[in-house]
Design a protein around this motif. Sequence first.
Motif, mmCIF file in Angstrom:
data_model
loop_
_atom_site.group_PDB
_atom_site.id
_atom_site.type_symbol
_atom_site.label_atom_id
_atom_site.label_comp_id
_atom_site.label_asym_id
_atom_site.label_seq_id
_atom_site.Cartn_x
_atom_site.Cartn_y
_atom_site.Cartn_z
ATOM 1 N N PHE A 1 0.858 -1.173 0.000
ATOM 2 C CA PHE A 1 0.000 0.000 0.000
ATOM 3 C C PHE A 1 0.904 1.236 0.000
ATOM 4 O O PHE A 1 1.591 1.498 0.990
ATOM 5 C CB PHE A 1 -0.924 -0.013 1.221
ATOM 6 C CG PHE A 1 -1.712 -1.296 1.321
ATOM 7 C CD1 PHE A 1 -2.398 -1.786 0.216
ATOM 8 C CD2 PHE A 1 -1.763 -2.006 2.502
ATOM 9 C CE1 PHE A 1 -3.123 -2.962 0.290
ATOM 10 C CE2 PHE A 1 -2.483 -3.185 2.581
ATOM 11 C CZ PHE A 1 -3.164 -3.667 1.479
ATOM 12 N N PRO A 2 0.943 1.997 -1.103
ATOM 13 C CA PRO A 2 1.978 3.027 -1.257
ATOM 14 C C PRO A 2 1.842 4.192 -0.289
ATOM 15 O O PRO A 2 2.816 4.881 -0.017
ATOM 16 C CB PRO A 2 1.797 3.505 -2.701
ATOM 17 C CG PRO A 2 0.397 3.149 -3.053
ATOM 18 C CD PRO A 2 0.068 1.909 -2.275
ATOM 19 N N HIS A 3 0.610 4.410 0.234
ATOM 20 C CA HIS A 3 0.411 5.559 1.111
ATOM 21 C C HIS A 3 0.709 5.216 2.563
ATOM 22 O O HIS A 3 0.607 6.082 3.428
ATOM 23 C CB HIS A 3 -1.007 6.098 0.966
ATOM 24 C CG HIS A 3 -2.067 5.074 1.261
ATOM 25 N ND1 HIS A 3 -2.130 3.873 0.605
ATOM 26 C CD2 HIS A 3 -3.070 5.086 2.150
ATOM 27 C CE1 HIS A 3 -3.162 3.176 1.080
ATOM 28 N NE2 HIS A 3 -3.741 3.885 2.018
ATOM 29 N N LEU A 4 1.058 3.974 2.847
ATOM 30 C CA LEU A 4 1.361 3.576 4.221
ATOM 31 C C LEU A 4 2.846 3.240 4.342
ATOM 32 O O LEU A 4 3.464 2.803 3.367
ATOM 33 C CB LEU A 4 0.535 2.343 4.606
ATOM 34 C CG LEU A 4 -0.986 2.459 4.440
ATOM 35 C CD1 LEU A 4 -1.668 1.169 4.881
ATOM 36 C CD2 LEU A 4 -1.524 3.633 5.232
ATOM 37 N N ARG B 1 8.219 4.697 3.191
ATOM 38 C CA ARG B 1 7.098 4.285 2.349
ATOM 39 C C ARG B 1 7.634 3.484 1.164
ATOM 40 O O ARG B 1 8.797 3.649 0.779
ATOM 41 C CB ARG B 1 6.350 5.517 1.837
ATOM 42 C CG ARG B 1 5.494 6.154 2.885
ATOM 43 C CD ARG B 1 4.788 7.382 2.373
ATOM 44 N NE ARG B 1 4.719 8.380 3.421
ATOM 45 C CZ ARG B 1 3.901 8.298 4.465
ATOM 46 N NH1 ARG B 1 3.068 7.292 4.557
ATOM 47 N NH2 ARG B 1 3.898 9.218 5.392
ATOM 48 N N PRO B 2 6.764 2.624 0.579
ATOM 49 C CA PRO B 2 7.227 1.738 -0.500
ATOM 50 C C PRO B 2 8.008 2.466 -1.588
ATOM 51 O O PRO B 2 9.023 1.955 -2.064
ATOM 52 C CB PRO B 2 5.918 1.165 -1.048
ATOM 53 C CG PRO B 2 5.011 1.136 0.133
ATOM 54 C CD PRO B 2 5.372 2.331 0.955
ATOM 55 N N ARG B 3 7.558 3.672 -1.975
ATOM 56 C CA ARG B 3 8.235 4.398 -3.050
ATOM 57 C C ARG B 3 9.694 4.700 -2.701
ATOM 58 O O ARG B 3 10.502 4.972 -3.567
ATOM 59 C CB ARG B 3 7.491 5.697 -3.248
ATOM 60 C CG ARG B 3 7.131 6.294 -4.577
ATOM 61 C CD ARG B 3 6.874 5.477 -5.757
ATOM 62 N NE ARG B 3 5.648 4.726 -5.744
ATOM 63 C CZ ARG B 3 4.513 5.119 -6.263
ATOM 64 N NH1 ARG B 3 4.415 6.259 -6.861
ATOM 65 N NH2 ARG B 3 3.451 4.354 -6.233
ATOM 66 N N GLN B 4 10.011 4.682 -1.401
ATOM 67 C CA GLN B 4 11.382 5.007 -0.990
ATOM 68 C C GLN B 4 12.261 3.769 -0.890
ATOM 69 O O GLN B 4 13.404 3.852 -0.478
ATOM 70 C CB GLN B 4 11.349 5.732 0.365
ATOM 71 C CG GLN B 4 10.597 7.058 0.293
ATOM 72 C CD GLN B 4 10.180 7.573 1.648
ATOM 73 O OE1 GLN B 4 9.847 6.805 2.538
ATOM 74 N NE2 GLN B 4 10.182 8.895 1.816
ATOM 75 N N PRO C 1 -8.099 6.500 0.231
ATOM 76 C CA PRO C 1 -6.958 7.416 0.395
ATOM 77 C C PRO C 1 -6.113 7.539 -0.862
ATOM 78 O O PRO C 1 -5.578 8.604 -1.151
ATOM 79 C CB PRO C 1 -6.149 6.768 1.531
ATOM 80 C CG PRO C 1 -7.114 5.930 2.263
ATOM 81 C CD PRO C 1 -8.108 5.449 1.257
ATOM 82 N N GLN C 2 -6.006 6.438 -1.634
ATOM 83 C CA GLN C 2 -5.227 6.527 -2.873
ATOM 84 C C GLN C 2 -6.032 7.209 -3.960
ATOM 85 O O GLN C 2 -5.487 7.934 -4.790
ATOM 86 C CB GLN C 2 -4.810 5.132 -3.317
ATOM 87 C CG GLN C 2 -3.869 4.475 -2.330
ATOM 88 C CD GLN C 2 -3.370 3.142 -2.834
ATOM 89 O OE1 GLN C 2 -2.716 3.060 -3.873
ATOM 90 N NE2 GLN C 2 -3.676 2.085 -2.107
ATOM 91 N N LYS D 1 1.500 11.577 -0.124
ATOM 92 C CA LYS D 1 2.486 10.849 0.667
ATOM 93 C C LYS D 1 3.021 9.594 -0.023
ATOM 94 O O LYS D 1 4.216 9.346 -0.018
ATOM 95 C CB LYS D 1 1.888 10.452 2.021
ATOM 96 C CG LYS D 1 1.959 11.530 3.052
ATOM 97 C CD LYS D 1 1.438 11.022 4.380
ATOM 98 C CE LYS D 1 0.039 10.464 4.261
ATOM 99 N NZ LYS D 1 -0.599 10.215 5.548
ATOM 100 N N GLY D 2 2.104 8.780 -0.583
ATOM 101 C CA GLY D 2 2.541 7.512 -1.155
ATOM 102 C C GLY D 2 3.062 7.627 -2.569
ATOM 103 O O GLY D 2 3.644 6.702 -3.092
ATOM 104 N N ALA D 3 2.823 8.770 -3.200
ATOM 105 C CA ALA D 3 3.088 8.856 -4.629
ATOM 106 C C ALA D 3 4.433 9.481 -4.952
ATOM 107 O O ALA D 3 4.946 9.321 -6.043
ATOM 108 C CB ALA D 3 1.978 9.651 -5.314
ATOM 109 N N ARG E 1 8.541 10.327 -3.542
ATOM 110 C CA ARG E 1 9.527 9.838 -2.567
ATOM 111 C C ARG E 1 9.649 10.786 -1.393
ATOM 112 O O ARG E 1 9.580 10.402 -0.253
ATOM 113 C CB ARG E 1 10.880 9.684 -3.243
ATOM 114 C CG ARG E 1 10.889 8.457 -4.099
ATOM 115 C CD ARG E 1 12.265 8.147 -4.551
ATOM 116 N NE ARG E 1 12.172 6.931 -5.336
ATOM 117 C CZ ARG E 1 13.216 6.208 -5.661
ATOM 118 N NH1 ARG E 1 14.400 6.566 -5.251
ATOM 119 N NH2 ARG E 1 13.064 5.134 -6.376
ATOM 120 N N THR E 2 9.881 12.062 -1.699
ATOM 121 C CA THR E 2 9.928 13.048 -0.623
ATOM 122 C C THR E 2 9.021 14.199 -1.016
ATOM 123 O O THR E 2 9.020 14.632 -2.153
ATOM 124 C CB THR E 2 11.359 13.591 -0.426
ATOM 125 O OG1 THR E 2 11.899 13.867 -1.711
ATOM 126 C CG2 THR E 2 12.226 12.597 0.295
#
Lengths: 265, 354
Positions: A114-117, A158-161, B219-220, B296-298, B300-301
């Motif tokens: 879940f990318p937002h978590l 987060r997953p993206r990182q 949320p996404q 936040k999830g989309a 990196r920073t």
Amino acid sequence: MTTRAPHRAAGRVEVHGVHKSFGTLEVLRDVDLTFEPGTVTVVLGPSGSGKSTLLRAINHLEKVDAGFVTVDGDLVGYRRCRGRRGDVLQELKEREILGQRTRIGFVFQGFNLFPHLTALENVVEAPLSAQRRSRAEVEAEARELLARVGLADKADARPRQLSGGQQQRVAIARALALRPRVLLFDEPTSALDPELVGEVLEVIKDVASTGTTLVVVTHEIGFAREVADSVVFMDDGVVVEQGPPAQVLDHPRHERTRAFLDRVL
Amino acid sequence: MTAVTTPGTRGEAAATPPPDASPTPYSHLRIVPARHPGRWVATACVAVLVAMVVSSLLTNDRWEWDVVAQYLTWPSILSGAWATIRLTAAASVVGFALGTVLALMRLSRSPLLVGVSWAYTWVFRSVPLLLQLLLWYNLAYLYPHLSLGVPFGPEFLWFDTLGVIDKFGAAILGLGLSQAAYSAEIVRAGILSVDQGQQEAAASLGIPRRRQVTRIVLPQAMRSIVPTAVNEVIGLLKGTSIVYVLAYGELFYIASVIYGRNGKVVPLLIVAAIWYLVLTTLITIVQYYVERHYAKGAVRTLPPTPLQRLRWSSAVTRARLTGRPVPPHVPPAFAARARVGVLTRTARTSGGPA
């Protein structure tokens, strides 16, 4: 068979006469398989042979057209009812199916974190909401699991990182957090860069030593040889042959198996 | 003006390395920035236009800025602005709450739910808002009394329709119900934009259905919902002015009542325009932070907010002036970028046109 830690009695998966079609395409044709508790089975086969559908049928992400799947004797997706309507298979409510799935972990090819978590939130989500365990206990266990897959310091990332290999390791920790009896891996390393495959296979190897029943769809023949108790070769929706890795991989009895192994090795 | 290299020479240069292959063979050369004459001409043209607009605003006394200033904070104008805010907020809540329900209905597996949701969107998008408002306001003609009870059975509670649906009620119903039809599509598009694998992963983990929607999918989805949704809210804010047909005391109606009385039409229209501008600006600022939250999830920073940027750059400047080290709360990347910025600026001034 390799010797391993004493098997837990739980985690026996039986697949009986399973058929599945998508439209006119028959993806699984009369598949019969038994996965013994605590064993590691690698499922091989060309793409489109029905391996992924088989895994998805085991945890009822795909409803099968005929046949049935049991985990430790319990039907997946149905319940036998002898009642007013006679001896019937009652389709389970979604909530009950979701409950059954907590016993069957699933690791996806594309991770599906879940990318937002954060990594930690990914791992604790299901134990909190599906198993209603206490947050303190779940979080402590989640940190342990992240440490076990070598990501103790990435709990708040987060997953993206994370790299692909790290993401897949978080996904494995997430599946383990439910303490499943069976863990299904759908090509866990095929979305990864070659140099990241090793770290994920190491984690799967570590999980294999804990006595959870593992079913791994993969093209990593070396992994199959080293870790698997049994190898299943599927082609065109049927199980062509199965047996210990030494037999299936080195002395395949069927022409189709031989042709496939020639291509991937 | 432009140095032209023939393809032949460029090809040769690429094929053979420079004879003197020291690690930095170009470091002694001065960099001449590229010139953009077209940009300069365009900038000059626009500058003249802006100057013309500003000067006409200031010199044409028919704008009557003193009247504008006088009425900008007039109590009845303020109460009108407040009514506009209340209408917008209430209609947005009704619109998006009902819209989310409609979107989920549209995505359900029941054909009746899908059909009803589709029909709702069809009707409420097709009928002009003005007409809807007047219909709601005249609901009492169709149904003089409203009651709560068992469908087709006994009734327990009675209301006078006129008592329940006053001007404000009719405005909320009209704006909110028609907004719901649009928001339903926005929410549905947002949900469809979330990767199918997310819902599948949630299902494979046994996460309960409600939780799948509220914790994983919505949320996404918000990331693509928010920009369009804010667009709608801004549209709604301005759309509330249509409620003047019900003679409800929102901003535009009040302004029109005042200019009807004193004849200062343009200044009062400007007063209303300024208030709509202020309110839209506030909504846009909220949008920035909401979007940032759901990004936040989309990414990196997260990029720094304008406020953070201001605080950090002032900290960096202060540190440079006093010669003290940059405080630790400034991210190293930002401090470095600030330094690079200074370097390029000095490079540009020294290397720029004399």
